[in-house]
Design a protein around this motif. Structure first.
Motif: not given
Length: 525
Positions: A309, A353-354, A357-358, A361, A366-367, A395-396
């Protein structure tokens, strides 16, 4: 020595505190220089004569001309003017013969015969196999802290011997196909047998292209052409290294005509002066890897999905433009772009970025919040940290930038923390792997510990056929590309400024390679 008051006005300070304005000796070339050959300044042909003054950042009053203690760029540049190694690195970081005219391994790759070329030290004595063994044993002395010691570790120096005056048989502790890299190792210079520690700063004797004249630690060193140099006498009559720790001081001295060569300029300076006609800007491409190092043995980076990621969070061109002012090329999460064995067949990684993020997760992150260690210890570090912080936020991921001490940064980030800014100069890919990516590597900043990866390295070192060996190195790099701990976002240019009269500066050699700071091939037009 004659002092130039203009240097004090321009802030051209010597390295050691309390030392006054830098003293320079002599001046640049002119048609009336003693010993100069007739020759046109415009015909592009090398001409003989003159003194070149080169400004480097130095090490202060503790500086030495002991080549085995070379650490800073200034130390190395002075060392390679006075001394030689058995081999050195070419533009692609492959080992090229120097004092060694050649080498030949046995079938098991654990014994190598190295043949010396005919070369003399500055005192007229020939360079012999005994000098080589003395030099390597001095470097390996357990009581000394010589940088090349780790590089010579594969050699059994007690069992190695002089076969004759110009042949050394090196006995190795294990098969080592890339043994020539050891001969070219940083700091592995050859000095005369029985040289004492005190000899180096009084009157150092080497076999290099220049002979010693004078040395004032933290201020200057003056060398003179070695007419009997085995690789051809230098064009210059004399070479002077002067100390200027601040980049602005080096630039001002160059612009003011007080030096002809200024090492290590920043991208902003280069952009301001490039193509303007007053000075020449030389960019040495692919000289410094720029990266973030993720520690793979601890959360969150012990999960390879998180590492992937982070690979996908990085906008590499934005990092090049913002942290390096555009002075570099994007990286692909592997060390050594353009070097021998580099895996250039892998697709260039782009920001996604998608997908990032996946992956986060799926990893339950995620955070995610992470601390990014950085420091002003190297150009672009603090800028890169800020840029990546903003990229990660998209990306969070929350990145907290932590500033570290310039004095202790490299020691601090080796074992502590989870994510840090990282940089490396040029070295062979094999050396990068052996020093940083094996289970027992002493500078393993990503804590990449995998026995199967270690086994691949030893397989490569036991493989005599170069094509087959390259295939093993390719396999190792594909593994690192997929799940390693180095997010290599770029390769920075190393930038040098010269007077317009300086010719012959090699423009394709990365810093640390043979043709970098190659003053025996430079001339003054």
């Amino acid at each position: 020595m004659r002092e130039y008051p203009g240097l004090r006005r321009r802030g051209f300070l010597a390295a050691a505190s309390g030392v006054g304005a830098l003293a320079l000796v002599g001046c640049g070339s002119s048609d009336n220089d003693s010993g100069s050959d007739a020759g046109s300044a415009n015909d592009g042909k090398p001409r003989r004569g003159g003194r070149l003054r080169a400004a480097f950042a130095g090490g202060g009053a503790s500086e030495t001309l002991d080549p085995h203690l070379a650490n800073l760029f200034a130390d190395v540049a002075r060392a390679k003017a006075l001394f030689d190694k058995l081999a050195d690195y070419g533009d692609d970081l492959s080992a090229q013969p120097r004092l060694a005219s050649g080498w030949e391994p046995n079938a098991g790759l654990d014994r190598w015969n190295v043949t010396l070329r005919k070369a003399d030290f500055h005192d007229g004595k020939p360079v012999t196999a005994e000098d080589v063994l003395f030099s390597y044993r001095r470097i390996a002395d357990p009581e000394k802290a010589f940088r090349a010691k780790a590089s010579l570790e594969p050699i059994d120096l007690k069992a190695s011997r002089a076969v004759d005056e110009r042949t050394v048989e090196f006995v190795l502790k294990r098969p080592t196909a890339e043994f020539p890299n050891v001969l070219a190792a940083f700091g592995a210079y050859i000095v005369p047998d029985a040289t004492s520690d005190a000899d180096f700063d009084k009157k150092p004797v080497g076999s290099g292209p220049f002979r010693f004249v004078s040395f004032a630690p933290g201020r200057s060193a003056v060398f003179r052409r070695n007419e009997a140099y085995w690789d051809g006498a230098p064009h210059l009559d004399e070479l002077e290294f002067v100390v200027a720790n601040e980049e602005s001081a080096r630039v001002n001295a160059l612009l003011g005509g007080q030096v002809e060569y200024a090492h290590e300029l920043n991208p902003t300076t280069a952009r301001a002066h490039e193509g303007k006609g007053q000075i020449e800007i030389v960019r040495l491409r692919n000289s410094a890897m720029q990266a973030f190092a993720m520690k793979t043995d601890r959360p969150p980076f012990d999960d390879k999905r998180v590492r992937e990621a982070f690979f996908l969070i990085a906008d590499r061109q934005e990092l090049i433009d913002g942290a390096l002012s555009g002075a570099g090329v994007v990286g692909n999460d592997l060390f050594g772009k353009g070097y021998e064995y580099y895996a250039d067949g892998l697709p260039q990684r782009e920001q996604d970025l998608d997908r990032a993020r996946s992956l986060l997760k799926k990893a339950g992150a995620e955070k995610l919040k992470v601390t990014l260690d950085t420091s002003a210890v190297a150009a672009g570090f603090t800028e890169a940290a800020g840029i990546f912080r903003d990229q990660a936020a998209k990306a969070g991921v929350t990145v907290e930038v932590k500033m570290g001490s310039k004095d202790s940064y490299w020691a601090d980030i080796l074992d502590s923390g989870t994510l840090c800014c990282y940089r490396s100069g040029a070295m062979p890919i094999e050396s990068h792997i052996s020093q940083r990516l094996l289970t027992d590597s002493t500078t393993n900043a990503t804590k990449w510990h995998h026995k199967d990866f270690d086994a691949l390295y030893h397989q490569a070192q036991s493989t005599k056929d170069e094509k087959d060996r390259a295939a093993v190195f390719d396999r190792m790099q594909r593994r690192l590309y997929a799940e390693g701990g180095f997010l290599v976002w770029g390769f920075a240019d190393w930038i040098i400024g010269t007077a317009r009269t300086v010719k012959g500066v090699e423009r394709t050699a990365p810093a640390n390679s043979l043709d970098w700071a190659r003053f025996d091939k430079v001339w003054l037009a």
